[in-house]
Structures are given as C-alpha cells and as structure tokens.
Design an enzyme around this catalytic site. Structure first.
Site, PDB file in Angstrom:
ATOM      1  N   ALA A   1       1.558   1.646  -0.583  1.00  0.00           N
ATOM      2  CA  ALA A   1       0.205   1.278  -0.341  1.00  0.00           C
ATOM      3  C   ALA A   1      -0.449   0.115  -0.991  1.00  0.00           C
ATOM      4  O   ALA A   1      -1.026  -0.802  -0.204  1.00  0.00           O
ATOM      5  CB  ALA A   1      -0.529   2.358  -0.579  1.00  0.00           C
TER       6      ALA A   1
ATOM      7  N   PRO B   1      -1.064  -3.705  -1.836  1.00  0.00           N
ATOM      8  CA  PRO B   1      -2.673  -3.712  -2.506  1.00  0.00           C
ATOM      9  C   PRO B   1      -3.499  -3.180  -1.931  1.00  0.00           C
ATOM     10  O   PRO B   1      -4.767  -3.012  -2.005  1.00  0.00           O
ATOM     11  CB  PRO B   1      -2.614  -5.559  -2.583  1.00  0.00           C
ATOM     12  CG  PRO B   1      -2.102  -5.955  -1.246  1.00  0.00           C
ATOM     13  CD  PRO B   1      -0.948  -5.216  -1.165  1.00  0.00           C
ATOM     14  N   GLY B   2      -3.165  -2.282  -0.824  1.00  0.00           N
ATOM     15  CA  GLY B   2      -4.274  -1.549  -0.136  1.00  0.00           C
ATOM     16  C   GLY B   2      -5.012  -2.099   1.101  1.00  0.00           C
ATOM     17  O   GLY B   2      -5.816  -1.525   1.514  1.00  0.00           O
ATOM     18  N   SER B   3      -4.575  -3.200   1.670  1.00  0.00           N
ATOM     19  CA  SER B   3      -5.162  -3.796   2.914  1.00  0.00           C
ATOM     20  C   SER B   3      -4.976  -2.899   4.085  1.00  0.00           C
ATOM     21  O   SER B   3      -6.277  -2.600   4.679  1.00  0.00           O
ATOM     22  CB  SER B   3      -4.252  -4.989   3.165  1.00  0.00           C
ATOM     23  OG  SER B   3      -4.504  -6.047   2.285  1.00  0.00           O
TER      24      SER B   3
ATOM     25  N   ASP C   1       7.745   7.990  -6.770  1.00  0.00           N
ATOM     26  CA  ASP C   1       8.866   7.418  -5.835  1.00  0.00           C
ATOM     27  C   ASP C   1       8.836   7.619  -4.615  1.00  0.00           C
ATOM     28  O   ASP C   1       8.950   8.965  -4.335  1.00  0.00           O
ATOM     29  CB  ASP C   1      10.171   7.463  -6.625  1.00  0.00           C
ATOM     30  CG  ASP C   1      11.283   6.759  -5.892  1.00  0.00           C
ATOM     31  OD1 ASP C   1      11.250   6.366  -4.695  1.00  0.00           O
ATOM     32  OD2 ASP C   1      12.273   6.502  -6.526  1.00  0.00           O
TER      33      ASP C   1
ATOM     34  N   ASP D   1       5.094   1.230   5.127  1.00  0.00           N
ATOM     35  CA  ASP D   1       4.993  -0.238   5.114  1.00  0.00           C
ATOM     36  C   ASP D   1       5.962  -0.632   4.079  1.00  0.00           C
ATOM     37  O   ASP D   1       5.605  -0.810   2.936  1.00  0.00           O
ATOM     38  CB  ASP D   1       3.572  -0.748   4.993  1.00  0.00           C
ATOM     39  CG  ASP D   1       3.522  -2.084   5.259  1.00  0.00           C
ATOM     40  OD1 ASP D   1       4.068  -2.924   6.093  1.00  0.00           O
ATOM     41  OD2 ASP D   1       2.847  -2.944   4.390  1.00  0.00           O
TER      42      ASP D   1
ATOM     43  N   CYS E   1       7.397  -6.913   6.988  1.00  0.00           N
ATOM     44  CA  CYS E   1       7.208  -8.199   7.696  1.00  0.00           C
ATOM     45  C   CYS E   1       8.381  -9.129   7.511  1.00  0.00           C
ATOM     46  O   CYS E   1       8.559 -10.229   6.733  1.00  0.00           O
ATOM     47  CB  CYS E   1       6.121  -8.881   6.560  1.00  0.00           C
ATOM     48  SG  CYS E   1       6.509  -8.925   4.752  1.00  0.00           S
TER      49      CYS E   1
END
Lengths: 298, 161
Positions: free
Chosen positions: A107, A109-111, A157, A172, A225
């Site tokens: 998660a 930095p939470g964007s 984990d 992600d 990404c």
C-alpha cells in the site's frame, strides 16, 4: 538505458519511446472528494492563479503547471493528493464499491489506497498492508491528511498475509520501476533482466496469495510501473497456469490509450488471454509507464 | 482485552461511542450524530475512529484515524479529526484572517482576541478548518503537526526548527 533495448520488438514506435525518456513528467494531482467537491476545488485553484488542466480520461485528475504543488494550501489541507497520472488507473480498474471489503496488499505511500477509499465514499473497509515500518509513516500520514476513515493499516509480509476473504484485492507490486524514468532519472541504471526475474518470483508469490484471499467472484488487480515482461505478463501467466478458476478481464480506460499485453516473448508463445491486460507507454499518452491486469476469480 | 491490558500490550480495544462523542459535544458542541458512521478504539492513550464495519481478526498498525490524544489533560483533538468533524463545531472556534492563518499554518503563536474558553480550539480560515489550536490568555498556539505546516516565510522563520 540499455535495459530498454530488449523491448525494441514489443514497444510500438520504439524511437519515440526512447526519445521521451529524457523529458521530465509534468506534476499531477487527484482531487480528494472525501474533503472537497471537484467544482469547488477548481474554483479555488483558478482564484489562486494556479494553471491546471483536467485529464481527458478522469475528471478528478489534474495536470498542474506549478513547480511545487506539494506546497499548495489545498495539498496541506488534503483537498488534493499529488499523484502520478497512471497511478490513478489501477484503482479505477479495481472499481471498488462503497461498503465492500478491499485489500491493498502493497500500500505505501497510499496514493492508490486513498483513491480506493474515496471511491468507496469512506464506507466499508480497506486494509492497507505495508510490511516496512519506515513506509508505514507516509502511508498513515497520507490517509490522515486526506480524511480517510475506512482504512486500517497492517504490516504483514504480503506473501503471507493471513486471512480474508476480500471482495477485491489490489497488488501494486514492488517492481523495477522502469516506467518511472521520466520522474526520477537514473531508475534504469538499476534495471536488468536478472533483477526482473528475481522480482518476478516475489510478484508471483504476492499475486498467488492475493488470489487465495479473494472471495469467489471477486477481483484482483495486478499492476506495476515497469515494462519487463518477467514482472508483468509472465507473472500473470504463471498464476493462470497454476489455477483453474481464474479468467482475465479486458483492461481499458476510455480516453487513455493502452497497448495489449504481449502474447509472445523471446520466441515463446504466451497465453493469448494476456492480450486483455494493458501496457501503458510514456510516448503514447505523455505519461509514465504502467502495466495493469484484471483477474476474476470464478 | 481489558482496558488495563490494552495499555500494556498496545492493542486496539473497542470503546463505547458515548465516551467519545460526549467529549466532543462538551468541548465543541458537535452533535453525536456527526459520528454515527464510526466506531471507536483505544490504543494506549490515543482514540481512533473508523467506519462502522466488522474488523477481521488481524494485527493492526492503525485503525482508521487517530482522533484524540488523551495523554494529558485536557484531551487533545488531532488536526486530522478537526478537518473532518470540526466544521460541525458550535463553540470554541476561532476564525482567522489571511495573515493570521499563514502564521498558524507555519506553526506559529500569535495574539488573537476571542471569547473562547481556555484549551483546544477549532481554527477556521474562509470556511475551511485549518486544524487544532491551543488558546490561552489571549494567545493562539498552532498545533499543526510539523509535516503538515507551510514552509516558513522569512518573518515566521522562528516557527520551524
């Protein structure tokens, strides 16, 4: 930038793809509808003389023509969140609904966590998992600034996250980040096929566990990404091979041009269904680079 | 999970909502209905609010938003919580002008005339809640957390370490 050379055969307009790597990415932000309505936010920016343009494919995404958008009062008050354009795609593909139970397995930095929370209108539950203690701080800080009330943070984990079930899971995944070159030049110097193969092992474990934690009928979105097939299609292919109850759903966002996931790599034929997954290239939409797959558990 | 053990073992312990809403009603006049979609937990000396759901049995690092710190007396609301619930406050509110709000956002202290009671207040600028302030003897001290402050202007340089 030699690590990109091996993508010559799979990237359309390879010359354009190479050329755009040295062009920096514009700043962008997401409007946080948990705290402000879109029209009110746009009025504020206009009043302050901030130049902006809405994304063509997402009304809550803004390109900002300003050097330090993080210093805007609107950011400090949590009305906007500085977020890369393509980073807003995976939550839209996940398509969470208010009241559901959702897991964001990697998660910080939470964007994306906070975008999911906003799509769920602060109702239901998002579990934001982040194993690294150092990375929990920015995750929590972003959640609090953005007024999120439906997120709980865990530190497992991701390969061993213990229990579900969840309606939807976002993976992600940690990746080689080749698609971030325009944001942080130098990323590519750390990339190689070997590194991608190593990361692929981790990514397969994360995705397998995500699927285990998902309810029948539920959705898992896998995103990175990066361009490396070892971290993208080959990861998805592996989990499809090892389970019978999965199918891929087409990833497509109106107004944003995707390229189909590859179905052949290094002379080897891959699962045809992988063409339902999406590759986003920087020179096609003037963005960074991303890969997104949507898996339905039957 | 008794109250005692939660403080020792640092776990999230469910909290009766009236214990929380009563305090917000007393200090800020915020109606308990404002919190109707939330449930509350205590961990050590902090109180947390999260949307009203059944939490799976997991080990949590954070449960929703930390809304109150009860370490000292009086209890202190967090700036994050005031930015969500503070707009429903009917008392112990201070409205700042542009210049004052800049000082506040930089983390500074300033003389402000107000009939607020001594203690923590909801600080507004142009209808937006900026955050938590401490009001005492005609002085307003910003309680904005360091990472959410405006970078100091030259005059306010004293505010930021």
């Amino acid at each position: 930038m030699d690590c990109l050379d091996r993508y010559r055969e799979i990237v359309p307009d390879y010359v354009g793809f190479r050329a755009i790597q040295s062009l920096p990415l514009y700043n962008s932000a997401r409007i946080n509808t948990l705290k402000i309505e879109r029209e009110k936010l746009l009025e504020r920016l206009e009043e302050e003389g901030v130049l902006f343009r809405s994304f063509e494919w997402y009304p809550l995404g803004l390109k900002l023509d300003i050097e330090s958008p993080g210093k805007l009062l609107e950011n400090l008050l949590g009305f906007i969140h500085i977020q890369e354009e393509l980073s807003m795609v995976p939550p839209l593909v996940l398509d969470p609904l208010p009241g559901e139970c959702v897991l964001d397995l990697c998660a910080s930095p939470g964007s994306k966590t906070t975008q999911i929370s906003q799509m769920m209108e602060n109702q239901g539950l998002v579990i934001a998992n982040e194993p690294s203690l150092a990375r929990v701080a920015p995750l929590r800080s972003n959640c609090e600034r953005l007024g999120v009330l439906n997120v709980a943070v865990t530190r497992y984990d991701g390969r061993n996250f213990p229990r579900g079930p969840f309606d939807r899971v976002l993976v992600d995944a940690p990746c080689s980040s080749e698609g971030r070159e325009r944001r942080g030049p130098g990323v590519l110097s750390r990339c190689s096929r070997e590194r991608s193969l190593d990361l692929g092992v981790l990514q397969i474990s994360l995705l397998k566990n995500a699927l285990r934690l998902t309810k029948p009928g539920g959705t898992v979105v896998y995103s990175t990404c990066t361009y490396a097939p070892e971290e993208n299609e080959l990861v998805v292919q592996k989990v499809l091979e090892d389970a019978e109850d999965l199918r891929l759903e087409k990833v497509s966002i109106a107004g944003l041009q995707e390229c189909p996931g590859i179905t052949e790599w290094n002379g080897k034929r891959l699962n045809d269904a992988l063409s339902c997954t999406a590759r986003y290239y920087p020179h096609i939409n003037d963005t960074g680079g991303f890969y997104v797959a949507k898996i339905i558990k039957n | 999970m008794s109250q005692k053990s939660s403080r020792i073992r640092n776990v999230f312990e469910p909290l009766d909502s009236s214990l929380v809403t009563r305090r917000w009603q007393e200090r800020f006049g915020i109606s308990e209905q404002v919190f109707s979609g939330c449930i509350f937990f205590r961990k050590a000396r902090s109180i947390w609010a999260i949307s009203d759901v059944d939490l799976p049995a997991l080990s949590y690092e954070a449960v929703g938003m930390r809304i109150m710190n009860c370490k000292d007396r009086p209890w202190k609301p967090t700036t994050s919580a005031l930015q969500i619930f503070g707009r429903y406050a009917t008392k112990n509110i201070i409205h700042l002008n542009q210049e004052e709000s800049m000082i506040f956002l930089e983390g500074g202290s300033q003389v402000i005339e107000s009939d607020c009671e001594i203690g923590y207040v909801v600080v507004f600028y142009r209808g937006d809640v900026l955050g938590c302030g401490l009001y005492s003897h005609g002085k307003l001290v910003s309680q904005i957390p360091k990472e959410r402050r405006m970078a100091s202007t030259i005059k306010g340089a004293e505010c930021e370490a």
